[in-house]
Design a protein around this motif. Structure first.
Motif, short mmCIF file in Angstrom:
data_model
loop_
_atom_site.label_atom_id
_atom_site.label_comp_id
_atom_site.label_asym_id
_atom_site.label_seq_id
_atom_site.Cartn_x
_atom_site.Cartn_y
_atom_site.Cartn_z
N TYR A 248 49.07 30.58 42.85
CA TYR A 248 48.91 31.29 43.50
C TYR A 248 46.94 32.53 44.14
CZ TYR A 248 53.06 32.77 41.05
OH TYR A 248 54.30 33.08 40.99
N TYR A 249 47.13 32.07 44.97
CA TYR A 249 45.88 33.20 45.26
C TYR A 249 45.02 34.19 44.19
CZ TYR A 249 45.75 30.35 49.94
OH TYR A 249 45.32 29.20 50.34
N VAL A 250 44.20 34.39 43.97
CA VAL A 250 43.68 35.35 43.78
C VAL A 250 42.43 35.83 44.21
CG1 VAL A 250 42.95 36.60 41.31
CG2 VAL A 250 44.74 34.94 41.13
N ARG A 251 42.74 37.39 43.88
CA ARG A 251 40.61 37.71 45.21
C ARG A 251 41.32 39.10 43.62
NH1 ARG A 251 42.66 39.43 50.43
NH2 ARG A 251 43.47 41.28 50.44
N VAL A 252 39.72 39.68 43.45
CA VAL A 252 39.34 41.05 42.77
C VAL A 252 38.40 41.34 43.99
CG1 VAL A 252 38.30 42.23 40.95
CG2 VAL A 252 39.50 39.93 41.17
N LYS A 253 38.54 43.30 43.98
CA LYS A 253 37.03 44.13 44.39
C LYS A 253 36.66 45.52 43.58
CE LYS A 253 40.63 46.68 46.58
NZ LYS A 253 40.78 47.99 48.45
N ALA A 254 35.83 45.44 43.63
CA ALA A 254 35.37 46.47 42.74
C ALA A 254 35.26 47.79 43.19
CB ALA A 254 33.55 46.30 42.22
N ASP A 255 35.59 48.81 42.54
CA ASP A 255 35.71 50.27 42.44
C ASP A 255 34.56 51.08 42.34
OD1 ASP A 255 36.38 52.81 42.88
OD2 ASP A 255 38.07 52.95 41.81
N CYS A 256 34.07 51.48 42.89
CA CYS A 256 32.16 51.86 42.79
C CYS A 256 32.42 53.73 42.43
CB CYS A 256 31.31 51.63 43.28
SG CYS A 256 30.81 49.62 43.36
N GLY A 257 34.01 54.05 42.87
CA GLY A 257 34.05 55.37 42.61
C GLY A 257 33.45 56.45 43.79
N ALA A 258 34.73 57.25 43.83
CA ALA A 258 33.70 58.30 44.99
C ALA A 258 34.31 58.18 46.13
CB ALA A 258 32.45 58.90 44.98
N GLY A 259 35.33 56.63 46.23
CA GLY A 259 35.74 56.26 47.62
C GLY A 259 34.84 54.91 48.14
N ASP A 260 34.21 54.19 47.11
CA ASP A 260 33.04 52.83 47.51
C ASP A 260 34.04 52.68 46.55
OD1 ASP A 260 31.00 51.58 48.62
OD2 ASP A 260 29.87 52.51 47.65
N GLU A 261 33.83 51.07 47.53
CA GLU A 261 34.47 50.03 47.06
C GLU A 261 34.02 49.01 47.68
OE1 GLU A 261 39.55 50.98 46.20
OE2 GLU A 261 38.96 50.35 48.37
N SER A 262 33.92 47.50 47.58
CA SER A 262 33.50 46.40 47.54
C SER A 262 33.91 45.91 48.50
CB SER A 262 33.14 45.96 46.28
OG SER A 262 33.85 44.83 45.61
N ASP A 263 33.81 44.52 49.09
CA ASP A 263 34.88 43.80 49.40
C ASP A 263 35.79 43.30 48.29
OD1 ASP A 263 33.82 44.58 52.26
OD2 ASP A 263 32.03 42.75 52.45
N TYR A 264 36.02 42.36 49.14
CA TYR A 264 37.23 41.56 47.62
C TYR A 264 35.81 40.23 47.67
CZ TYR A 264 41.30 44.26 48.02
OH TYR A 264 42.39 44.88 48.65
N SER A 265 36.93 39.65 46.34
CA SER A 265 35.41 38.48 45.97
C SER A 265 35.75 36.92 47.17
CB SER A 265 36.28 38.03 44.83
OG SER A 265 37.24 37.60 44.37
N VAL A 266 35.94 36.39 46.89
CA VAL A 266 35.64 34.84 47.51
C VAL A 266 37.16 34.53 47.15
CG1 VAL A 266 35.50 31.99 47.34
CG2 VAL A 266 33.30 33.83 48.03
N VAL A 267 38.83 34.20 47.27
CA VAL A 267 39.41 34.35 46.64
C VAL A 267 39.65 33.02 46.00
CG1 VAL A 267 41.85 33.52 47.57
CG2 VAL A 267 40.73 35.64 49.04
N SER A 268 40.26 33.11 45.32
CA SER A 268 39.84 31.93 43.88
C SER A 268 41.89 31.24 43.87
CB SER A 268 40.15 32.13 42.57
OG SER A 268 38.29 32.29 42.48
N LEU A 269 42.08 29.96 44.08
CA LEU A 269 43.07 29.49 43.89
C LEU A 269 43.48 29.20 42.24
CD1 LEU A 269 45.93 28.32 44.82
CD2 LEU A 269 44.47 26.43 45.16
N PHE A 270 44.29 29.45 41.40
CA PHE A 270 45.13 29.61 39.58
C PHE A 270 46.49 28.95 40.10
CE2 PHE A 270 41.48 32.62 39.31
CZ PHE A 270 40.55 32.01 38.76
N LYS A 271 47.13 28.66 39.27
CA LYS A 271 48.55 27.32 39.44
C LYS A 271 48.88 27.71 37.38
CE LYS A 271 50.55 23.32 39.48
NZ LYS A 271 50.28 22.16 40.65
N THR A 272 50.48 28.12 37.85
CA THR A 272 50.70 28.22 36.31
C THR A 272 51.13 27.63 35.69
OG1 THR A 272 52.79 28.69 37.21
CG2 THR A 272 51.87 30.17 36.54
#
Length: 398
Positions: free
Chosen positions: A99-123
């Motif tokens: 699975y590809y996984v990515r995360v972005k930050a929510d800094c409030g008031a509608g201000d969001e970061s770009d997504y992190s570098v995509v990581s690849l994890f496996k079950t």
């Protein structure tokens, strides 16, 4: 704080070999909301159906959104929003799946970061309980001494040292997609195996009865025409005991280019849960290259196979194929090699078709798809052939 206005990269190394590949430079203003970094899998809490991981905040943010989807999937990202800690557990996943996984930050008031570098994890290993399930071998090390793909089993009865077949092979020539394929080779020599198997991960037959699923893969033979190519698809009760192998279908890749093959298990009535592929010693060298293995629910409409050409003339070429299932209608498409658009011939009701009105000494591409009432398949891979030249009518010829 200096006065410079040039950004530069400097290489510092103390070793002889120093190679770097850098691409896609971007210069932008520093964002007010920095993206998370260092996505790290939590192996203690990751299992066959869940992935647990954590990350490092980009700044002082206290909220995050996680997105994930299967490796090589074209589907939409699945979203987990409103997270307030720097860790996440994604549930209800398929075993033995990347699975590809990515995360972005929510800094409030509608201000969001770009997504992190995509990581690849496996079950982790477990019984396959969701379909489709796919394996393209791209994420495994290649070579005869490399570890065999995780959650697969390899059986090889060679009495000598050649007990490493099949193995993941790194070559774009022999892969259908990407770089890698699964390579079987059965020599006639006494030191080589009489039988070799790859056993796929177990299927949860309580959820997915085997008589409701099918196997598909792309396969090709060696470029050497005198070599054979044959594999047998079957079911095993015990992934370590070849005596439990029940053959279901024999596949003989006919071409040195990949074609897709389907095996359905609708008539299987046993208790096995392991799909296995067997290659055995024959009267000549037996080469099989497999790629893009997929387990899915049984289709009602199958692509034709073994598309081939014959009876080449100056203005016509005959093509023929083997029906994919019980379909009785097909659609043919062809074009000159350098043309951009295809000429489509619908409502073809025989597995042999003569394409006429062609130009002499011209290379053409041909492909076919099945029509099953309101359903239709994708086209086959195209095959090419060149019409014959016109005879000379004047001499000297320049």
């Amino acid at each position: 704080t200096g006065i410079g206005n040039y950004i530069a990269l400097r290489q510092i190394t103390t070793v002889t070999n120093y190679y770097y590949w850098i691409d896609d430079f971007t210069v932008d203003l520093i964002p007010s909301c920095l993206r998370p970094t260092n996505l790290t899998i939590d192996t203690a809490n990751t299992n066959s159906t869940t992935i647990a991981f954590s990350w490092t905040p980009g700044g002082n943010e206290t909220g995050w959104t996680v997105e994930y989807r299967e490796y090589n999937s074209e589907g939409a990202w699945q979203v987990i929003a409103g997270l307030s800690t720097t860790s996440c557990i994604i549930p209800n996943l398929n075993p033995v799946t990347n699975y590809y996984v990515r995360v972005k930050a929510d800094c409030g008031a509608g201000d969001e970061s770009d997504y992190s570098v995509v990581s690849l994890f496996k079950t982790e290993c477990g019984e396959i309980s969701q379909l489709p399930w796919k394996e393209d071998f791209e994420l495994y090390p290649a070579g005869s001494s490399a570890l065999f793909p995780n959650c697969f089993n390899r059986i090889n009865d060679a009495s000598g040292t050649y007990n490493y077949y099949p193995y993941v092979y790194n070559s774009t020539t022999y892969s259908y997609s990407g770089l890698k394929s699964l390579y079987f080779y059965a020599s006639t020599g006494s030191d080589y195996a009489n039988n070799q198997y790859t056993v796929l991960p177990a299927i949860n037959t309580a959820i997915l009865p085997l008589n409701t699923v099918q196997l598909s893969f792309f396969a090709r033979k060696s470029s050497t025409t005198s070599y054979l190519s044959q594999c047998i698809v079957g079911i095993m009760d015990n992934p370590n005991d070849t005596a439990t192998f029940v053959p279901v279908a024999t596949i003989e890749p006919y071409s040195a280019t990949h074609d897709e093959y389907f095996v359905t298990f609708e008539n299987y009535q046993g208790t096995g849960k392991y799909i296995a592929i067997k290659v055995q010693k024959l009267s000549a060298y037996n080469y099989v290259y497999l790629d893009d293995i997929t387990i899915n629910t049984i289709q009602s409409c199958f692509r034709p196979t073994n598309l081939s050409v014959a009876n080449l003339s100056q203005n016509s070429i005959d093509i023929s194929w083997i029906q994919g299932g019980g379909e009785t209608e097909w659609e043919v498409a062809y074009k000159a090699e350098n043309d951009t658009s295809w000429i489509v011939v619908p409502q073809v009701y025989d597995t042999t078709f003569s394409v006429t009105g062609l130009n002499p000494a011209t290379t053409y591409l041909f492909k076919v798809k099945s029509i099953c009432g309101t359903e239709e398949t994708d086209y086959t891979n195209s095959v090419e052939a060149t019409t014959l030249c016109l005879p000379l009518t004047t001499i000297p010829y320049f």
